[in-house]
Design an enzyme around this catalytic site. Structure first.
Site, PDB file in Angstrom:
ATOM      1  N   LYS A  76       0.839  -1.192   0.000  1.00 22.70           N
ATOM      2  CA  LYS A  76       0.000   0.000   0.000  1.00 22.70           C
ATOM      3  C   LYS A  76       0.876   1.244   0.000  1.00 22.70           C
ATOM      4  O   LYS A  76       1.969   1.264   0.572  1.00 22.70           O
ATOM      5  CB  LYS A  76      -0.917   0.011   1.230  1.00 22.70           C
ATOM      6  CG  LYS A  76      -1.885  -1.174   1.291  1.00 22.70           C
ATOM      7  CD  LYS A  76      -2.908  -1.119   0.162  1.00 22.70           C
ATOM      8  CE  LYS A  76      -3.884  -2.276   0.247  1.00 22.70           C
ATOM      9  NZ  LYS A  76      -3.285  -3.570  -0.085  1.00 22.70           N
ATOM     10  N   ASP A  77       0.375   2.283  -0.611  1.00 22.46           N
ATOM     11  CA  ASP A  77       1.100   3.535  -0.769  1.00 22.46           C
ATOM     12  C   ASP A  77       1.476   4.136   0.590  1.00 22.46           C
ATOM     13  O   ASP A  77       0.702   4.085   1.539  1.00 22.46           O
ATOM     14  CB  ASP A  77       0.228   4.524  -1.550  1.00 22.46           C
ATOM     15  CG  ASP A  77       1.046   5.596  -2.226  1.00 22.46           C
ATOM     16  OD1 ASP A  77       1.759   6.320  -1.513  1.00 22.46           O
ATOM     17  OD2 ASP A  77       0.957   5.707  -3.454  1.00 22.46           O
TER      18      ASP A  77
END
Length: 351
Positions: A76-77
């Site tokens: 995930k970012d």
């Protein structure tokens, strides 16, 4: 990414995304439930301003295990607020007290824990739900019209700029590796460079098809995929009925994720794809030398449950995407960025 064509022409509205991590919210969708028992502790976290691998390493320390005993379904970012599950292999051990872990890591919140009989793997990710805020809009009416268009027709299913690293460094390194300029032993770097190589060539094929108005127009020998079906089939003939299914989104035209085996496309479609990927001989050699298996990816992406609301600060936009797709590729079709938002550090997915 500006070298790749836009599906709906370049947006006229300018704006910003990720002015704050809270402007980019991601909720993981696994698509299955846990057993409640087993050797694997499942930890649901909410992280802000941290990348997944950092959280994994820190959680491993807190649980008294090695990092290889901790796994996830998707990266995930970092520059976002993201909810995701992480699994920790704890055979014969009680659940650890993670109170101190939370106290020492203010950017990480433990939302829930349970047990499961299997660890999480990248293939377990069904998709992600996103809520984004776009701000500093100079043409909100143009954006409103573009939102309606994207909701109905989708976007180009590009791999986002995160896949290629800052300044395209992952592709640059992949070419150098493919040219035998250096060797890569680190497994993580090998994975990043190989993924970047295949993704770059897919994007090139997709961009060329957009340029020639071929994203919904079947070519003889195209590799097609029915909606909701992982299997593919070849367009040996082009019938009006088949073309209509593509236009209605019931069947998707796919592009290549190059491997060491032959392209499954035939005739015109194969010639079209080969003419593009062979312009990157170093990347082709790299993929084939590392025995990657060929795969296919839909050219177009239709965000699901897409909703938006304008306010004085811009627009709040939400939608769901399947695993392997990039929210930044949706935003790319909506606005032109006013400035860099720091979205190059990590994938929002892991295939």
């Amino acid at each position: 990414m500006d070298c790749f064509k836009w599906l709906h022409e370049q947006p006229t509205c300018h704006g910003n995304i990720k002015a704050n991590p809270q402007d980019f919210i991601v909720n993981e969708q696994l698509g299955f439930t846990f057993t409640g028992t087993g050797e694997h502790l499942m930890v649901k976290i909410r992280k802000t301003g941290e990348n997944t691998k950092y959280v994994v390493n820190e959680l491993a320390k807190a649980c008294g295990v090695k990092s290889r005993d901790v796994s996830w379904a998707g990266l995930k970012d970092r520059h976002a607020v993201t909810d995701q599950w992480i699994s920790v292999h704890l055979p014969g051990k009680a659940d650890p007290d993670l109170t101190q872990f939370e106290a020492e890591h203010p950017g990480i919140e433990i939302l829930e824990t349970t047990r499961n009989d299997k660890k999480l793997r990248p293939g377990d990710l069904q998709g992600n739900w996103f809520q984004l805020r776009l701000t500093d809009l100079d043409q909100p009416q143009a954006l409103a019209e573009r939102l309606e268009l994207v909701k109905q027709q989708g976007v180009a299913n590009y791999f986002g700029q995160q896949r290629f690293g800052y300044g395209g460094n992952n592709v640059i390194k992949a070419r150098a590796w493919g040219n035998n300029e250096f060797r890569v032993r680190d497994k993580s770097k090998r994975s990043f460079y190989l993924s970047a190589a295949r993704s770059w060539m897919f994007n090139q094929v997709l961009s060329a098809r957009i340029e020639q108005n071929l994203t919904r127009e079947i070519m003889l020998g195209d590799c097609l995929q029915a909606a909701g079906d992982d299997r593919t089939f070849i367009a040996e003939t082009i019938t009006p009925e088949l073309q209509q299914q593509v236009m209605q989104g019931e069947v998707a035209i796919t592009g290549p994720l190059l491997g060491d085996n032959a392209l499954p496309t035939t005739a015109d479609a194969q010639a079209f794809e080969l003419a593009i990927v062979e312009q990157e001989p170093a990347l082709v050699a790299l993929v084939r030398d590392n025995r990657m298996r060929h795969d296919r990816r839909s050219l177009l992406l239709l965000p699901q449950d897409m909703q938006w609301q304008f306010d004085d600060n811009g627009v709040i936009l939400s939608f769901a995407l399947p695993a392997g797709s990039f929210a930044t590729s949706v935003v790319r079709e909506l606005i032109m960025p006013l400035e860099s938002e720091g979205m190059n550090d990590e994938n929002t997915d892991q295939q």
